[in-house]
Write an enzyme that holds these catalytic residues in place. Structure first.
Site, PDB file in Angstrom:
ATOM      1  N   LYS A  22       0.816  -1.328  -0.127  1.00  0.00           N
ATOM      2  CA  LYS A  22      -0.094   0.083  -0.247  1.00  0.00           C
ATOM      3  C   LYS A  22       0.815   1.427   0.111  1.00  0.00           C
ATOM      4  O   LYS A  22       0.717   2.369  -0.902  1.00  0.00           O
ATOM      5  CB  LYS A  22      -0.787   0.132   1.213  1.00  0.00           C
ATOM      6  CG  LYS A  22      -1.652   1.421   1.500  1.00  0.00           C
ATOM      7  CD  LYS A  22      -2.282   1.548   2.574  1.00  0.00           C
ATOM      8  CE  LYS A  22      -1.493   1.704   3.951  1.00  0.00           C
ATOM      9  NZ  LYS A  22      -1.590   3.163   4.328  1.00  0.00           N
ATOM     10  N   ASN A  23       1.814   1.230   1.022  1.00  0.00           N
ATOM     11  CA  ASN A  23       2.595   2.499   0.959  1.00  0.00           C
ATOM     12  C   ASN A  23       3.584   2.671  -0.007  1.00  0.00           C
ATOM     13  O   ASN A  23       3.856   3.879  -0.479  1.00  0.00           O
ATOM     14  CB  ASN A  23       3.061   2.664   2.428  1.00  0.00           C
ATOM     15  CG  ASN A  23       2.537   2.944   3.640  1.00  0.00           C
ATOM     16  OD1 ASN A  23       1.331   3.244   3.351  1.00  0.00           O
ATOM     17  ND2 ASN A  23       2.863   2.481   4.731  1.00  0.00           N
ATOM     18  N   CYS A 117      -3.998   7.937   9.895  1.00  0.00           N
ATOM     19  CA  CYS A 117      -4.407   7.495  10.905  1.00  0.00           C
ATOM     20  C   CYS A 117      -4.023   8.388  12.383  1.00  0.00           C
ATOM     21  O   CYS A 117      -2.975   9.043  12.141  1.00  0.00           O
ATOM     22  CB  CYS A 117      -3.760   6.232  11.240  1.00  0.00           C
ATOM     23  SG  CYS A 117      -4.363   5.053  10.299  1.00  0.00           S
ATOM     24  N   ARG A 122       1.591  14.604  13.359  1.00  0.00           N
ATOM     25  CA  ARG A 122       2.423  13.926  12.060  1.00  0.00           C
ATOM     26  C   ARG A 122       2.626  15.009  11.563  1.00  0.00           C
ATOM     27  O   ARG A 122       2.062  15.301  10.256  1.00  0.00           O
ATOM     28  CB  ARG A 122       1.389  12.845  11.353  1.00  0.00           C
ATOM     29  CG  ARG A 122       0.855  11.661  12.371  1.00  0.00           C
ATOM     30  CD  ARG A 122       0.433  10.631  11.673  1.00  0.00           C
ATOM     31  NE  ARG A 122       1.069  10.078  10.507  1.00  0.00           N
ATOM     32  CZ  ARG A 122       0.732   8.840   9.912  1.00  0.00           C
ATOM     33  NH1 ARG A 122      -0.553   8.639   9.962  1.00  0.00           N
ATOM     34  NH2 ARG A 122       1.454   8.197   9.112  1.00  0.00           N
ATOM     35  N   ASP A 305       4.506  -0.059  12.062  1.00  0.00           N
ATOM     36  CA  ASP A 305       3.033  -0.601  11.527  1.00  0.00           C
ATOM     37  C   ASP A 305       2.712  -1.988  11.995  1.00  0.00           C
ATOM     38  O   ASP A 305       1.791  -2.510  11.901  1.00  0.00           O
ATOM     39  CB  ASP A 305       3.205  -0.299  10.041  1.00  0.00           C
ATOM     40  CG  ASP A 305       2.751   0.988   9.880  1.00  0.00           C
ATOM     41  OD1 ASP A 305       2.856   1.804  10.519  1.00  0.00           O
ATOM     42  OD2 ASP A 305       2.791   1.232   8.358  1.00  0.00           O
ATOM     43  N   ARG A 397      -8.832   0.392   4.672  1.00  0.00           N
ATOM     44  CA  ARG A 397      -7.996   1.362   3.976  1.00  0.00           C
ATOM     45  C   ARG A 397      -6.447   0.571   3.692  1.00  0.00           C
ATOM     46  O   ARG A 397      -6.251   0.933   2.700  1.00  0.00           O
ATOM     47  CB  ARG A 397      -7.555   2.557   5.189  1.00  0.00           C
ATOM     48  CG  ARG A 397      -8.613   3.500   5.500  1.00  0.00           C
ATOM     49  CD  ARG A 397      -7.976   4.546   6.207  1.00  0.00           C
ATOM     50  NE  ARG A 397      -6.682   4.834   5.890  1.00  0.00           N
ATOM     51  CZ  ARG A 397      -5.701   5.618   6.755  1.00  0.00           C
ATOM     52  NH1 ARG A 397      -6.207   5.733   7.798  1.00  0.00           N
ATOM     53  NH2 ARG A 397      -4.443   5.730   6.151  1.00  0.00           N
TER      54      ARG A 397
HETATM   55  C1  UD1 Z   1       4.606   6.443   6.717  1.00  0.00           C
HETATM   56  C2  UD1 Z   1       3.828   5.461   6.671  1.00  0.00           C
HETATM   57  C3  UD1 Z   1       3.254   4.960   7.762  1.00  0.00           C
HETATM   58  C4  UD1 Z   1       4.374   4.418   8.753  1.00  0.00           C
HETATM   59  C5  UD1 Z   1       5.381   5.535   8.945  1.00  0.00           C
HETATM   60  C6  UD1 Z   1       6.634   5.032   9.473  1.00  0.00           C
HETATM   61  C7  UD1 Z   1       2.731   6.036   4.442  1.00  0.00           C
HETATM   62  C8  UD1 Z   1       1.494   6.512   3.626  1.00  0.00           C
HETATM   63  N1  UD1 Z   1       2.649   5.905   5.914  1.00  0.00           N
HETATM   64  O1  UD1 Z   1       4.231   7.625   7.412  1.00  0.00           O
HETATM   65  O2  UD1 Z   1       2.422   3.689   7.747  1.00  0.00           O
HETATM   66  O3  UD1 Z   1       3.884   4.174  10.034  1.00  0.00           O
HETATM   67  O4  UD1 Z   1       5.878   5.805   7.561  1.00  0.00           O
HETATM   68  O5  UD1 Z   1       7.212   3.713   9.002  1.00  0.00           O
HETATM   69  O6  UD1 Z   1       3.635   5.604   3.848  1.00  0.00           O
HETATM   70  N2  UD1 Z   1       8.009  13.711  11.282  1.00  0.00           N
HETATM   71  C9  UD1 Z   1       8.285  14.877  11.596  1.00  0.00           C
HETATM   72  N3  UD1 Z   1       8.122  15.707  10.468  1.00  0.00           N
HETATM   73  C10 UD1 Z   1       8.066  15.400   9.301  1.00  0.00           C
HETATM   74  C11 UD1 Z   1       7.971  14.131   8.979  1.00  0.00           C
HETATM   75  C12 UD1 Z   1       7.721  13.414   9.834  1.00  0.00           C
HETATM   76  O7  UD1 Z   1       8.318  15.161  12.798  1.00  0.00           O
HETATM   77  O8  UD1 Z   1       8.171  16.354   8.222  1.00  0.00           O
HETATM   78  C13 UD1 Z   1       8.011  12.508  12.294  1.00  0.00           C
HETATM   79  C14 UD1 Z   1       6.694  11.968  12.638  1.00  0.00           C
HETATM   80  O9  UD1 Z   1       5.781  12.731  13.310  1.00  0.00           O
HETATM   81  C15 UD1 Z   1       7.001  10.748  12.948  1.00  0.00           C
HETATM   82  C16 UD1 Z   1       8.460  10.239  12.434  1.00  0.00           C
HETATM   83  O10 UD1 Z   1       8.843  11.505  11.844  1.00  0.00           O
HETATM   84  O11 UD1 Z   1       7.362  10.901  14.382  1.00  0.00           O
HETATM   85  C17 UD1 Z   1       8.323   9.349  11.056  1.00  0.00           C
HETATM   86  O12 UD1 Z   1       7.249   9.931  10.390  1.00  0.00           O
HETATM   87  P1  UD1 Z   1       7.158   9.266   8.852  1.00  0.00           P
HETATM   88  O13 UD1 Z   1       8.417   8.117   8.353  1.00  0.00           O
HETATM   89  O14 UD1 Z   1       7.339  10.499   7.897  1.00  0.00           O
HETATM   90  O15 UD1 Z   1       5.663   8.853   8.676  1.00  0.00           O
HETATM   91  P2  UD1 Z   1       4.784   8.900   7.408  1.00  0.00           P
HETATM   92  O16 UD1 Z   1       5.426   9.064   6.253  1.00  0.00           O
HETATM   93  O17 UD1 Z   1       3.827   9.870   7.843  1.00  0.00           O
END
Ligand code: UD1
Length: 436
Positions: A22-23, A117, A122, A305, A397
Site C-alpha cells: 500500500k505505502n 491514522c 504527524r 506499523d 484502508r
Molecule cells: C509512513 C507510513 C506509515 C508508517 C510510517 C513510519 C505511508 C503513507 N505511511 O508514514 O504507515 O507508520 O511511515 O514507518 O507511507 N515527522 C516529523 N516531521 C515530518 C515528517 C515526519 O516530525 O516532516 C515525524 C513523524 O511525526 C514521526 C516520524 O517523523 O514521528 C516518522 O514519520 P514518517 O516516517 O514521516 O511517517 P509517514 O511518512 O507519515
C-alpha cells in the site's frame, strides 16, 4: 454499520497470497503523474487508500484506466489544474505525495493537508524544509498547502529525523530539479527503494535509495513505464503474527523474506519456527509463545506499523514483555480494548509492559486505526468466544479482503451489516461447537 464478527480459538493453517505494498503504491500512483506518457502499474492493492488517491487524481484530469483489480494505466497528459480539493483526500496520509509529484512536474501544487491514522502528531515540516531547499515557496493557509516555484534547483538536504514521507516526497520533486540533490539521513524502508526504482524506470537518475544518503540528479523529462509494485511488508507481517498468535502453520506467499527479517527474528525469539524460501515464509507455532522485548525503529528495525499486532501476540505469551514505540507518540490506544478482553498491559510513556495471560475472552470492540484494527482482529481470533469489531473502514484502508484471506486459513470471521447476519453467524459458529 458493517463490522466483523469473530469466533476465536481456531489456529490459522494453510497458504495466503500477499498483495502489493500500500505505502509504495500510494507514492507510485502519485509519481505516475510526472510524465505525459502512459504508465502501467501492476500488483496494485485494491484498498480504500489507493482508490481514494486515484479518485483525487481523476479530479484534476488524470485519466485512470483500471485494466483489472490490480492493474492500472495512468495518463496525466490532460491535467487541467494542480489543486487537489477532493473531499476524501484529507482522510489519507499519502495525499502529500501529490505535492512532491505536481511540484516536480508543474512547479505548482495545492493540496488539502493530509490526515491519515490518528497515532499522534504527524507534522510535515521536513517535507516543507525539503521543498523550500529546492527553491519552492510553501504556504499553509486554510488547511491547504500551496507550493510554488519558478524553478527547482538541486540542494543538499539533511533530514532532522528519519521520515519515510519526506524522503519520498523530496526525492520526487528533486527528480525534475536542475542539478544534484543529496538527501542525508534518508529513510531506508523497502518502499523508498521501490519508488526510486519506479522513478528510475521513468528515466530519473536516483542513486543510493536503501542507504541513508540518496543522490538525485535532475532530468528534464520523465517517460512512461511498466512497473510491478513490491509485496506489502506489513500485510505479510500481519499474517505472520496472526499465524503465531493462533498457534498455527501458515505459508505466506509472494513476499520478499529480506523485508520481513525484523519480524521473523522476533517471532523466532518468541518460540516460532520460521522457514524462508525465495518468495515465501512459513510460520509454525506449536506451543505457547514466550515473552520478548520489542522496540519500533526505522527500517531495518522493527516497523511501527507492526507494533499493535506483535503486542497482541505477546499479550498471551508466557512472561513479561516490554514494547517500546519510538516513532509515533500515541500508538497504544488499542490497549484499552485488549484489557477488556483480559490482557494485562500497562502503558507508561512510550512503553507498554505486557504481562502474558493464559486466556483472553471475546469482547465488542472498535478499531481505533488501521494497524490497531488488524491487531484487534488477531485478538478476536485468539480469544475465547465471540468478538465484534466495528469501524472496520480503517482496516479496509490498507488490507484487501482481510476477512476473506483469514477465512481461507480457517478463521471463523465474517463481515456483517445487520443484526440478522450477526445472529446467523453466531448460530452457525455455535452449532459448530455442538457438532464437535
Ligand atoms: C509512513 C507510513 C506509515 C508508517 C510510517 C513510519 C505511508 C503513507 N505511511 O508514514 O504507515 O507508520 O511511515 O514507518 O507511507 N515527522 C516529523 N516531521 C515530518 C515528517 C515526519 O516530525 O516532516 C515525524 C513523524 O511525526 C514521526 C516520524 O517523523 O514521528 C516518522 O514519520 P514518517 O516516517 O514521516 O511517517 P509517514 O511518512 O507519515
Amino acid at each position: 454499520m458493517e463490522k466483523y464478527i469473530i469466533k476465536g480459538g481456531s489456529p490459522l493453517v494453510g497458504e495466503v497470497e500477499i498483495g502489493g505494498a500500500k505505502n509504495a503504491a500510494l507514492a507510485i500512483l502519485a509519481a505516475a503523474t510526472m510524465t505525459d506518457d502512459s504508465v502501467h502499474i501492476d500488483n496494485m492493492p485494491d484498498e480504500r487508500d489507493t482508490n481514494v488517491l486515484l479518485q483525487a487524481m481523476e479530479s484534476i484530469g488524470v485519466i485512470i484506466d483500471r485494466v483489472n483489480r490490480h492493474s492500472v494505466v495512468i495518463n496525466a497528459s490532460q491535467v487541467k489544474n494542480h489543486t487537489i480539493e477532493n473531499e476524501f483526500i484529507k482522510k489519507i496520509r499519502a495525499s502529500y505525495y501529490l505535492i512532491g509529484a505536481l511540484l516536480g512536474k508543474y512547479r505548482h501544487a495545492q493540496v488539502v493537508l493530509p490526515g491519515g491514522c490518528d497515532i499522534g502528531l504527524r507534522p510535515i515540516d521536513q517535507h516543507i524544509k525539503g521543498f523550500s531547499a529546492l527553491g519552492a515557496t510553501v504556504l499553509i493557509e486554510h488547511g491547504i498547502i500551496n507550493a510554488k516555484a519558478q524553478k527547482l534547483v538541486g540542494s543538499h538536504i539533511y533530514l532532522d529525523m528519519v521520515s519515510v514521507g519526506a524522503t519520498i516526497n523530496i526525492m520526487m520533486a528533486a527528480c525534475m530539479a536542475e542539478g544534484l540533490t543529496i538527501i542525508e539521513n534518508a529513510a531506508k524502508e523497502p518502499h523508498v527503494v521501490d519508488i526510486a526504482n519506479f522513478l528510475n524506470s521513468m528515466g530519473a537518475n536516483i542513486k543510493g535509495a536503501g542507504t541513508d544518503v540518496i543522490r538525485i540528479r535532475g532530468v528534464e523529462k520523465l517517460h512512461g513505464t511498466d512497473y510491478t509494485i513490491i509485496p506489502d511488508q506489513i500485510e505479510a507481517g500481519t499474517f505472520m503474527v496472526a499465524a503465531a498468535a493462533t498457534h498455527g502453520d501458515v505459508t505466506i506467499k509472494n513476499v520478499i523474506p529480506k523485508h520481513l527479517e525484523s519480524i521473523s527474528a522476533k517471532l523466532e525469539e518468541m518460540g516460532c519456527q520460521i522457514h524462508e524460501s525465495d518468495d515465501a515464509v512459513r510460520v509454525v507455532a506449536t506451543k505457547r509463545l514466550t515473552a520478548t522485548h520489542v522496540k519500533t525503529l526505522p527500517y531495518p528495525g522493527f516497523p511501527t506499523d507492526m507494533q499493535p499486532q506483535i503486542t497482541v501476540a505477546l499479550a498471551m505469551a508466557s512472561g513479561i514483555s516490554i514494547v517500546t514505540e519510538s516513532i509515533f507518540e500515541n500508538r497504544f490506544k488499542y490497549v484499552d480494548e485488549l484489557t477488556r478482553m483480559g490482557a494485562s498491559i500497562k502503558v507508561e510513556g512510550s512503553s507498554a509492559i505486557v504481562t502474558g495471560v493464559e486466556r483472553m475472552t471475546g469482547a465488542d470492540m472498535s478499531a481505533p486505526d488501521l494497524r490497531a484494527g488488524a491487531a484487534l482482529v488477531i485478538a478476536g481470533l485468539v480469544a475465547e468466544g465471540f468478538s465484534t469489531l466495528d469501524n472496520i473502514k480503517f482496516i479496509e484502508r490498507g488490507y484487501e479482503d482481510f476477512e476473506i484471506k483469514l477465512r481461507s486459513l480457517g478463521a471463523n470471521i465474517e463481515k456483517v451489516d445487520t443484526d440478522a447476519e450477526e445472529q446467523k453467524f453466531r448460530l452457525k459458529a455455535g452449532y459448530g461447537d455442538i457438532a464437535q
